[in-house]
Design a protein around this motif. Structure first.
Motif, mmCIF file in Angstrom:
data_model
loop_
_atom_site.group_PDB
_atom_site.id
_atom_site.type_symbol
_atom_site.label_atom_id
_atom_site.label_comp_id
_atom_site.label_asym_id
_atom_site.label_seq_id
_atom_site.Cartn_x
_atom_site.Cartn_y
_atom_site.Cartn_z
ATOM 1 N N ASN A 1 0.951 -1.379 -0.038
ATOM 2 C CA ASN A 1 -0.006 0.058 0.055
ATOM 3 C C ASN A 1 0.681 1.126 -0.091
ATOM 4 O O ASN A 1 0.373 2.415 0.367
ATOM 5 C CB ASN A 1 -1.114 -0.018 1.046
ATOM 6 C CG ASN A 1 -2.227 -0.988 1.142
ATOM 7 O OD1 ASN A 1 -3.184 -0.809 0.406
ATOM 8 N ND2 ASN A 1 -1.922 -2.239 1.544
ATOM 9 N N GLY A 2 1.999 1.240 -0.281
ATOM 10 C CA GLY A 2 2.974 2.147 -0.466
ATOM 11 C C GLY A 2 3.410 3.041 0.622
ATOM 12 O O GLY A 2 3.787 4.194 0.807
ATOM 13 N N ILE A 3 3.013 2.416 2.212
ATOM 14 C CA ILE A 3 3.358 2.947 3.385
ATOM 15 C C ILE A 3 4.850 3.008 3.489
ATOM 16 O O ILE A 3 5.556 1.989 3.721
ATOM 17 C CB ILE A 3 2.635 2.366 4.525
ATOM 18 C CG1 ILE A 3 1.249 2.516 4.241
ATOM 19 C CG2 ILE A 3 3.073 3.112 5.934
ATOM 20 C CD1 ILE A 3 0.454 3.849 3.873
ATOM 21 N N PRO A 4 5.890 4.115 3.612
ATOM 22 C CA PRO A 4 7.034 3.885 3.767
ATOM 23 C C PRO A 4 7.542 3.391 5.280
ATOM 24 O O PRO A 4 6.739 3.619 6.271
ATOM 25 C CB PRO A 4 7.609 5.156 3.698
ATOM 26 C CG PRO A 4 6.430 6.236 4.281
ATOM 27 C CD PRO A 4 5.119 5.312 3.637
ATOM 28 N N ILE A 5 8.537 2.470 5.158
ATOM 29 C CA ILE A 5 9.324 2.387 6.426
ATOM 30 C C ILE A 5 10.612 2.954 6.647
ATOM 31 O O ILE A 5 11.443 2.773 5.701
ATOM 32 C CB ILE A 5 9.393 0.785 6.817
ATOM 33 C CG1 ILE A 5 7.801 0.361 6.295
ATOM 34 C CG2 ILE A 5 9.896 0.260 7.980
ATOM 35 C CD1 ILE A 5 7.835 -1.462 6.452
ATOM 36 N N ASP A 6 10.783 3.824 7.490
ATOM 37 C CA ASP A 6 12.040 4.680 7.645
ATOM 38 C C ASP A 6 12.882 4.205 8.585
ATOM 39 O O ASP A 6 14.241 4.432 8.857
ATOM 40 C CB ASP A 6 11.727 6.208 7.816
ATOM 41 C CG ASP A 6 10.850 6.738 6.650
ATOM 42 O OD1 ASP A 6 11.206 6.620 5.486
ATOM 43 O OD2 ASP A 6 9.818 7.108 6.659
ATOM 44 N N TYR A 7 12.209 3.762 9.697
ATOM 45 C CA TYR A 7 13.083 3.265 10.712
ATOM 46 C C TYR A 7 12.356 1.810 11.289
ATOM 47 O O TYR A 7 11.371 1.708 11.206
ATOM 48 C CB TYR A 7 13.132 4.048 11.923
ATOM 49 C CG TYR A 7 13.072 5.578 11.476
ATOM 50 C CD1 TYR A 7 14.770 6.173 11.211
ATOM 51 C CD2 TYR A 7 12.333 6.577 11.361
ATOM 52 C CE1 TYR A 7 14.886 7.531 10.698
ATOM 53 C CE2 TYR A 7 12.504 7.824 10.691
ATOM 54 C CZ TYR A 7 13.966 8.198 10.701
ATOM 55 O OH TYR A 7 14.014 9.392 10.057
ATOM 56 N N ILE A 8 13.149 0.907 11.849
ATOM 57 C CA ILE A 8 12.605 -0.184 12.634
ATOM 58 C C ILE A 8 13.616 -0.342 13.850
ATOM 59 O O ILE A 8 14.717 -0.214 13.994
ATOM 60 C CB ILE A 8 12.971 -1.258 11.498
ATOM 61 C CG1 ILE A 8 12.226 -1.313 10.258
ATOM 62 C CG2 ILE A 8 12.727 -2.656 12.339
ATOM 63 C CD1 ILE A 8 12.392 -2.591 9.467
ATOM 64 N N THR A 9 12.720 -0.722 14.742
ATOM 65 C CA THR A 9 13.318 -1.343 16.168
ATOM 66 C C THR A 9 12.504 -2.822 16.241
ATOM 67 O O THR A 9 11.474 -2.843 16.047
ATOM 68 C CB THR A 9 13.087 -0.234 17.372
ATOM 69 O OG1 THR A 9 11.415 -0.154 17.474
ATOM 70 C CG2 THR A 9 13.771 0.869 16.952
ATOM 71 N N GLY A 10 13.270 -3.701 16.950
ATOM 72 C CA GLY A 10 12.646 -4.845 17.238
ATOM 73 C C GLY A 10 13.287 -5.532 18.477
ATOM 74 O O GLY A 10 14.445 -5.214 18.717
ATOM 75 N N THR A 11 12.381 -6.533 18.908
ATOM 76 C CA THR A 11 13.235 -7.434 20.021
ATOM 77 C C THR A 11 12.842 -8.785 19.562
ATOM 78 O O THR A 11 11.815 -9.212 18.791
ATOM 79 C CB THR A 11 12.176 -7.014 21.337
ATOM 80 O OG1 THR A 11 12.486 -5.898 21.900
ATOM 81 C CG2 THR A 11 12.496 -8.153 22.462
ATOM 82 N N SER A 12 13.870 -9.757 19.771
ATOM 83 C CA SER A 12 13.467 -11.120 19.721
ATOM 84 C C SER A 12 13.259 -11.453 18.269
ATOM 85 O O SER A 12 14.040 -11.170 17.466
ATOM 86 C CB SER A 12 12.886 -11.735 20.860
ATOM 87 O OG SER A 12 12.792 -13.061 20.888
ATOM 88 N N SER A 13 12.019 -12.277 17.954
ATOM 89 C CA SER A 13 11.801 -12.650 16.848
ATOM 90 C C SER A 13 11.478 -11.443 15.812
ATOM 91 O O SER A 13 11.875 -11.192 14.689
ATOM 92 C CB SER A 13 10.570 -13.517 16.630
ATOM 93 O OG SER A 13 9.651 -12.881 17.496
ATOM 94 N N GLY A 14 11.011 -10.240 16.429
ATOM 95 C CA GLY A 14 10.837 -8.996 15.850
ATOM 96 C C GLY A 14 12.093 -8.049 15.350
ATOM 97 O O GLY A 14 12.084 -7.629 14.536
ATOM 98 N N ALA A 15 13.250 -8.470 16.178
ATOM 99 C CA ALA A 15 14.551 -8.120 15.893
ATOM 100 C C ALA A 15 15.322 -8.840 14.566
ATOM 101 O O ALA A 15 15.546 -8.298 13.630
ATOM 102 C CB ALA A 15 15.800 -8.193 17.025
#
Length: 763
Positions: free
Chosen positions: A49-63
């Motif tokens: 849907n064209g939503i940008p992802i400019d930064y990511i933070t994650g933990t465990s499986s999210g990391a």
């Protein structure tokens, strides 16, 4: 033209850069084990849907998911990977048959439990810190993220998407935010679920799963990147209060701190995929991905209203291609090792690369040598990282953890028949310029007793080789052993003693195959009666054989179990030359006295094939074939000859019976293994075989022995079993069918353990 008021001009001058700045979107990914792969579906929906992802933070499986995306992999590529057989092997702590290394595996033995200890802590008790072995997990994370991290200068802001992950320092009782360093190392620390995979040290600190103290790093996103809009994907929750009779809930509340699963600002959207996938249900990750996608699409209209920026698929693909173009292929030209105790670990370096000038290896060779090295029993754990060199090749640095000096193996066989056998083996392991192992074992029981001592040397080289020197003592006591539970007490009618010593030279052919050249000196003694009418006062006939054996064996083995396998393949060819002297002396029951000495020499060819071509989930069909051809001459009498001949023993229990009808100089045999897997570790198994000797040894009317006519004596053998493959060994209910044993063709037994013994000297 009227000029703008001075104060309005100042406001525009100060805030115009902010007004012109593109809207920054941050994505926060929670932990949650297998459920955390719902984040893949979230990213997939956002990209579509064209939503940008400019930064990511994650933990465990999210990391893990966030780091893969930040390394330049598309959500479709990440999805394909987590659905692959490779990923499923990782989650089970397996490396796959193509990476196992038969040369380094210990000889099959009856051990069921193992206890490791060091010289300086012999009496110190320790429990394992991991449920699975992470060999493949650590290597794959290096391969998938190590290169992108190195190519980005170890700065997580320079990745395809700026990235942060968190791990837990349980000594300081706080979270650690990783913003630079080795990317695969940081993510591995973040996903170290306690007792599932072992923790790792980074800069001397032991790190565990980030979810222990911060399972939803929205605060890290806000403090590190200050985005205009935050999208959070959360599949986790805080533990329920502990109860008096629930140990797990008590431990969870002691280990895990309360996490805040809300967003730190109003400009954001929290997505909470509703998934039934549990923490360790990695076989159901497709369901989690679908749940994440569906939950995100349900909120997409609201997200689009609040996020005005758009990024097309074409633009993403171009940016992704440009980022990945900067990452050199995996070519390693240096290997360095480090050990926490500063001990010599040159064996590991030299097994992968000798650091010769202008030498390098590609990814395929690196993987083969890495897992071959890891298979060495003297190595407990390896952890790899990559550094990018000026010539666009990589230097590989490996943390080496040696196995403890000693390992004690305990096992054996507990049976309703009188063939109960205990087993114990002490192993000493040393790693330095070469890998050295010493093992001493003992089998003990009325039916079988044995002792073996062996020393093994694994030499470091691109083409590994191993040497063994050994000495073995065997005793087989074939008393009347067809009864179940209650055994009639009678003197043993057949006892065999074996002593042999020698050496082996082993080389790999492929990872699951090896070539073995073996030379041994043997001393055999058989004590037997040639009639059933004997008493305690009678003396047995005795046959001694002393000689030498030279053999060459080619073996390929990828079976999934050391006994009662249901998957994989086995192929074995052996050529054996035997020469020596027979000395047979009569006992009190012999028809005539004798004392003869005779020289024998013969060549023996043995072949075995086992394969499971139809490995369905609940049904397995195996094909098993054996053949043997020998030029062996006749010994003094029928019993002495039969004892020296090869035996057809496709069913393990046949090793615990003396069955003359399945012994002949030349034979072929084969059958089917029909296996129904009712549950994960419970098999219903039917093994049926046909046995066809080319010729048999028979007793003539005058008491002499000779060979029968060709293709006489064919018979069958079958076994029906229910087997529970417990974590320590098989629990079995079996009925064996030996049609030539007219008095007792069906034999029932209940057993626990393995029907595995030290190798026979010749036969």
């Amino acid at each position: 033209m009227t000029s703008l008021p001075r104060h309005l001009f100042i406001l525009l001058f100060c805030f115009l850069p902010t007004l012109l700045k593109a809207q920054g979107v941050g994505l926060v990914l929670s932990g949650g084990g297998a459920a955390g792969f719902a984040h893949i579906g979230v990213i997939k929906a956002l990209e579509e849907n064209g939503i940008p992802i400019d930064y990511i933070t994650g933990t465990s499986s999210g990391a893990l998911v966030g780091a893969l995306y930040a390394s330049g992999y598309s959500p479709e590529e990440i999805e394909r990977y987590v659905l692959s057989d490779e990923f499923q092997l990782m989650t089970q702590g397996l490396v796959g048959r193509g990476r196992e290394f038969l040369l380094r595996e210990d000889d099959p033995q009856a051990g069921m439990l193992s206890f490791s200890f060091a010289r300086d802590s012999i009496f110190q008790k320790s429990l394992p810190t991991n449920f699975i072995r992470p060999q493949l997990l650590d290597y794959e994370m290096m391969r998938l993220m190590g290169m992108s991290g190195a190519a980005s200068g170890y700065d997580f802001d320079s990745l395809f998407v700026p990235f942060r992950c968190v791990a837990s320092d349980i000594v300081a009782k706080k979270s650690k935010v990783f913003r630079d360093g080795y990317l695969n190392e940081a993510v591995r620390a973040s996903m170290t679920f306690p007792f599932y995979v072992n923790p790792i040290r980074i800069d001397g600190v032991l790190y565990f799963d980030g979810g222990l103290y911060n399972n939803f790093p929205a605060d890290v996103m806000y403090m590190s990147f200050a985005p205009d809009y935050i999208i959070g994907s959360n599949v986790s929750y805080n533990a329920k209060p502990p109860s008096e009779d629930d140990l797990i809930s008590q431990l969870t509340n002691m280990l895990v701190s309360y996490s805040n699963f809300s967003l730190p600002c109003e400009e954001g959207m929290l997505i909470q995929p509703e998934t039934k996938v549990e923490t360790f249900e990695f076989s159901d990750v497709q369901d989690a991905i679908n749940d994440g996608y569906r939950s995100t699409m349900a909120k997409m209209d609201s997200i689009k209203q609040q996020v005005t920026a758009r990024r097309s698929k074409k633009e993403l693909e171009e940016r992704r291609a440009a980022f990945r173009k900067k990452i050199p292929p995996l070519v390693v030209s240096e290997v360095h090792t480090r050990n926490a105790r500063g001990e010599d670990e040159s064996y590991v370096r030299k097994s992968i690369l000798k650091n010769a000038k202008n030498q390098s290896i590609n990814e395929q060779r690196l993987q083969r040598r890495y897992f071959r090295t890891y298979a060495t029993p003297q190595i407990q754990y390896l952890y790899p990282t990559l550094s990018l060199k000026h010539d666009s090749t990589y230097a590989m640095e490996i943390d080496v953890k040696k196995s403890k000096d000693f390992r004690l193996d305990i096992g054996g066989l507990v049976s309703s028949r009188a063939v109960n056998t205990g087993f114990i083996q002490l192993n000493y392991m040393h790693l330095g310029t070469m890998a050295t192992g010493i093992r001493v074992n003992s089998y003990f029981g009325k039916f079988y007793g044995s002792g073996k001592a062996a020393v093994t040397f694994h030499l470091p080289s691109y083409y590994p080789i191993s040497f063994d020197a050994y000495v073995t003592f065997n005793r087989w006591d074939y008393f009347k052993s067809f009864a179940t539970f209650i055994e009639e007490v009678k003197p043993s009618f057949l006892v065999q003693y074996e002593t042999y010593y020698g050496g082996q030279f082993r080389q790999p052919i492929f990872n699951n195959s090896k070539s073995t050249i073996d030379f041994r000196h043997v001393r055999l003694e058989d004590r037997y009666y040639q009639t059933e009418n004997f008493t305690n006062k009678d003396t047995a006939d005795v046959t001694h054989f002393r000689g030498n054996v030279l053999s060459w064996t080619i073996e390929q083995n990828s079976l999934n179990r050391k006994q009662f396998a249901s998957e994989g393949n086995l192929f074995m060819l052996r050529t054996r030359y035997v020469e020596g002297f027979e000395n047979s002396v009569s006992g009190s029951t012999a028809t005539e006295p004798y004392d003869i000495r005779k020289y024998h020499s013969w060549i023996n060819f043995t072949g075995e094939l086992r394969t499971f071509p139809f490995p369905f989930r609940h049904f397995k069909l195996g094909i098993h074939a054996l053949a043997n051809v020998t030029s062996q001459s006749l010994f003094k009498n029928y019993t002495a000859t039969i004892l020296s001949l090869p035996a057809f023993q496709p069913i393990p229990d046949m090793q615990t019976y003396f069955l003359p009808e399945y012994r002949s100089p030349q034979f072929i045999g084969g059958g089917l293994n029909i296996i129904f897997t009712l549950w994960k570790n419970i098999d219903i198994r039917l093994d049926g075989y046909l046995y066809q000797p080319f010729k048999e040894v028979v007793i003539n009317d005058d008491g002499t022995i000779s060979y029968s006519k060709l293709f006489k004596g064919e018979t069958q053998v079958a076994a029906f079993s229910t087997i529970y493959h417990s974590p320590v060994g098989p629990v079995r209910f079996s009925i064996n069918y030996f049609p030539q044993q007219l008095s007792a063709p069906l034999n029932f037994q209940v057993s626990f353990g393995y029907v595995i013994f030290n190798e026979r000297a010749v036969r």
